[in-house]
Design a protein around this motif. Structure first.
Motif, short mmCIF file in Angstrom:
data_model
loop_
_atom_site.label_atom_id
_atom_site.label_comp_id
_atom_site.label_asym_id
_atom_site.label_seq_id
_atom_site.Cartn_x
_atom_site.Cartn_y
_atom_site.Cartn_z
N ALA A 1 -4.68 -12.18 -4.60
CA ALA A 1 -5.22 -10.83 -4.49
C ALA A 1 -5.74 -10.54 -3.09
O ALA A 1 -5.62 -9.41 -2.59
CB ALA A 1 -6.34 -10.63 -5.52
N HIS A 2 -6.32 -11.56 -2.45
CA HIS A 2 -6.83 -11.39 -1.08
C HIS A 2 -5.69 -11.06 -0.12
O HIS A 2 -5.80 -10.15 0.73
CB HIS A 2 -7.54 -12.68 -0.63
CG HIS A 2 -8.09 -12.61 0.75
ND1 HIS A 2 -9.39 -12.23 1.03
CD2 HIS A 2 -7.51 -12.86 1.96
CE1 HIS A 2 -9.60 -12.25 2.35
NE2 HIS A 2 -8.46 -12.64 2.92
N LEU A 3 -4.57 -11.76 -0.23
CA LEU A 3 -3.43 -11.51 0.64
C LEU A 3 -2.81 -10.14 0.36
O LEU A 3 -2.38 -9.44 1.29
CB LEU A 3 -2.39 -12.60 0.45
CG LEU A 3 -2.82 -14.02 0.84
CD1 LEU A 3 -1.70 -15.01 0.54
CD2 LEU A 3 -3.23 -14.11 2.31
N LEU A 4 -2.78 -9.74 -0.90
CA LEU A 4 -2.24 -8.43 -1.25
C LEU A 4 -3.12 -7.31 -0.70
O LEU A 4 -2.62 -6.30 -0.18
CB LEU A 4 -2.10 -8.31 -2.76
CG LEU A 4 -1.08 -9.25 -3.41
CD1 LEU A 4 -1.12 -9.09 -4.93
CD2 LEU A 4 0.32 -9.02 -2.87
N ASP A 5 -4.43 -7.48 -0.81
CA ASP A 5 -5.34 -6.47 -0.26
C ASP A 5 -5.19 -6.35 1.26
O ASP A 5 -5.20 -5.25 1.81
CB ASP A 5 -6.79 -6.82 -0.61
CG ASP A 5 -7.10 -6.63 -2.08
OD1 ASP A 5 -6.32 -5.94 -2.77
OD2 ASP A 5 -8.12 -7.18 -2.54
N ALA A 6 -5.03 -7.49 1.93
CA ALA A 6 -4.86 -7.48 3.38
C ALA A 6 -3.56 -6.79 3.78
O ALA A 6 -3.48 -6.17 4.85
CB ALA A 6 -4.89 -8.92 3.92
N ALA A 7 -2.55 -6.88 2.93
CA ALA A 7 -1.25 -6.28 3.23
C ALA A 7 -1.22 -4.79 2.94
O ALA A 7 -0.36 -4.07 3.45
CB ALA A 7 -0.15 -6.98 2.44
N GLY A 8 -2.13 -4.30 2.11
CA GLY A 8 -2.15 -2.88 1.77
C GLY A 8 -1.03 -2.48 0.83
O GLY A 8 -0.04 -1.87 1.23
N VAL A 9 -1.19 -2.84 -0.45
CA VAL A 9 -0.15 -2.56 -1.45
C VAL A 9 -0.04 -1.05 -1.68
O VAL A 9 -1.04 -0.36 -1.88
CB VAL A 9 -0.48 -3.29 -2.76
CG1 VAL A 9 0.51 -2.91 -3.85
CG2 VAL A 9 -0.47 -4.80 -2.54
N ARG A 10 1.17 -0.56 -1.71
CA ARG A 10 1.41 0.89 -1.87
C ARG A 10 1.30 1.30 -3.34
O ARG A 10 1.50 0.49 -4.24
CB ARG A 10 2.79 1.24 -1.31
CG ARG A 10 2.89 1.05 0.19
CD ARG A 10 4.26 1.32 0.72
NE ARG A 10 4.33 1.05 2.16
CZ ARG A 10 5.45 1.02 2.86
NH1 ARG A 10 6.63 1.23 2.26
NH2 ARG A 10 5.42 0.78 4.16
N PRO A 11 1.01 2.58 -3.58
CA PRO A 11 0.79 3.06 -4.96
C PRO A 11 2.00 2.88 -5.88
O PRO A 11 1.84 2.79 -7.10
CB PRO A 11 0.47 4.54 -4.77
CG PRO A 11 -0.07 4.64 -3.38
CD PRO A 11 0.68 3.62 -2.58
#
Length: 242
Positions: free
Chosen positions: A132-142
């Motif tokens: 989840a930390h890596l996904l948040d850092a990457a900025g997951v699109r809607p």
């Protein structure tokens, strides 16, 4: 496996002397001191990659783990050449080196590992970065709905829904059993999905791609459940690991 089962591979069958020797070493490893057990792990890791029969996968080793791969051979990676790419439906794609991952906040989990083929390793520590930390850092699109994982063995793939990937017990793992993850156990970096059967915990992790739908992984294409909750999938009733 990648994590769980071995696919029959082309090549000459393992010799009778090698197999009998492997059996003898397996029995020795169970009763011997830890130093001999580590030697057995290395031996079985080398032999398993050249054993198209899958017989070496029946031997206990590595604290109860068994060696599996669906590729004939897997390249070795280390701090000098390991890369983890995060891309797809993200605003900030990034490639992490091993040092980058080690510098991030680490989470330690101690849970049972359950293989869909039946064996179980209780109380196994894993440490790494929460996915989840890596996904948040990457900025997951809607528009994102799922994650596709690829591996540097060139063959294995896995998947999770976005909600599953954001669970606090899903790690990009760097350590296992209180030491750096070895090549034979999927190192230097593997996925660890604590509440699911171990085939979801892809070894030799190299890619995390955010997608708009679930893309079934290697074993799902061969009949395993896409949602692999321990005790609630694949027709099994094992005790949960969480």
């Amino acid at each position: 496996m990648n994590s769980e089962r071995s696919e029959e591979q082309d090549g000459r069958p393992i010799g009778r002397r090698v197999f009998l020797g492997t059996l003898g070493l397996g029995a020795l490893g169970v009763a011997a001191a830890p130093v001999l057990q580590r030697g057995l792990e290395g031996f079985l890791g080398a032999v398993a990659g050249k054993d198209p029969t899958g017989l070496t996968g029946l031997l206990p080793n590595g604290g109860g783990f068994r060696y599996y791969s669906v590729a004939a051979s897997v390249p070795h990676k280390d701090a000098a050449n390991y890369q983890l790419k995060i891309d797809g439906l993200v605003d900030r794609p990034r490639t992490y080196g091993l040092a980058d991952l080690r510098a991030l906040p680490q989470t330690r989990l101690v849970k049972d590992v359950q293989c869909v083929t039946g064996w179980r390793v209780p109380g196994t520590p894993f440490e790494g970065v929460r996915l989840a930390h890596l996904l948040d850092a990457a900025g997951v699109r809607p528009t994102a709905k799922a994650i596709r994982f690829t591996c540097f063995d060139g063959t294995y793939t896995e998947s999770l829904t976005l909600a599953q990937a954001r669970r606090p017990d899903v790690l990009v793992a760097l350590r296992m059993q209180d030491k750096d993850i070895s090549h034979d156990h999927g190192g230097p970096v593997r996925l660890y999905v604590a509440p699911m059967y171990f085939y979801k915990s892809a070894k030799w992790l190299s890619g995390i791609t955010v997608t708009d739908r679930v893309e079934p992984g290697y074993w799902e294409h061969l009949g395993y459940d896409v949602d692999a909750w321990v005790g609630r999938s694949n027709g099994r009733t094992d005790d949960p690991t969480n």
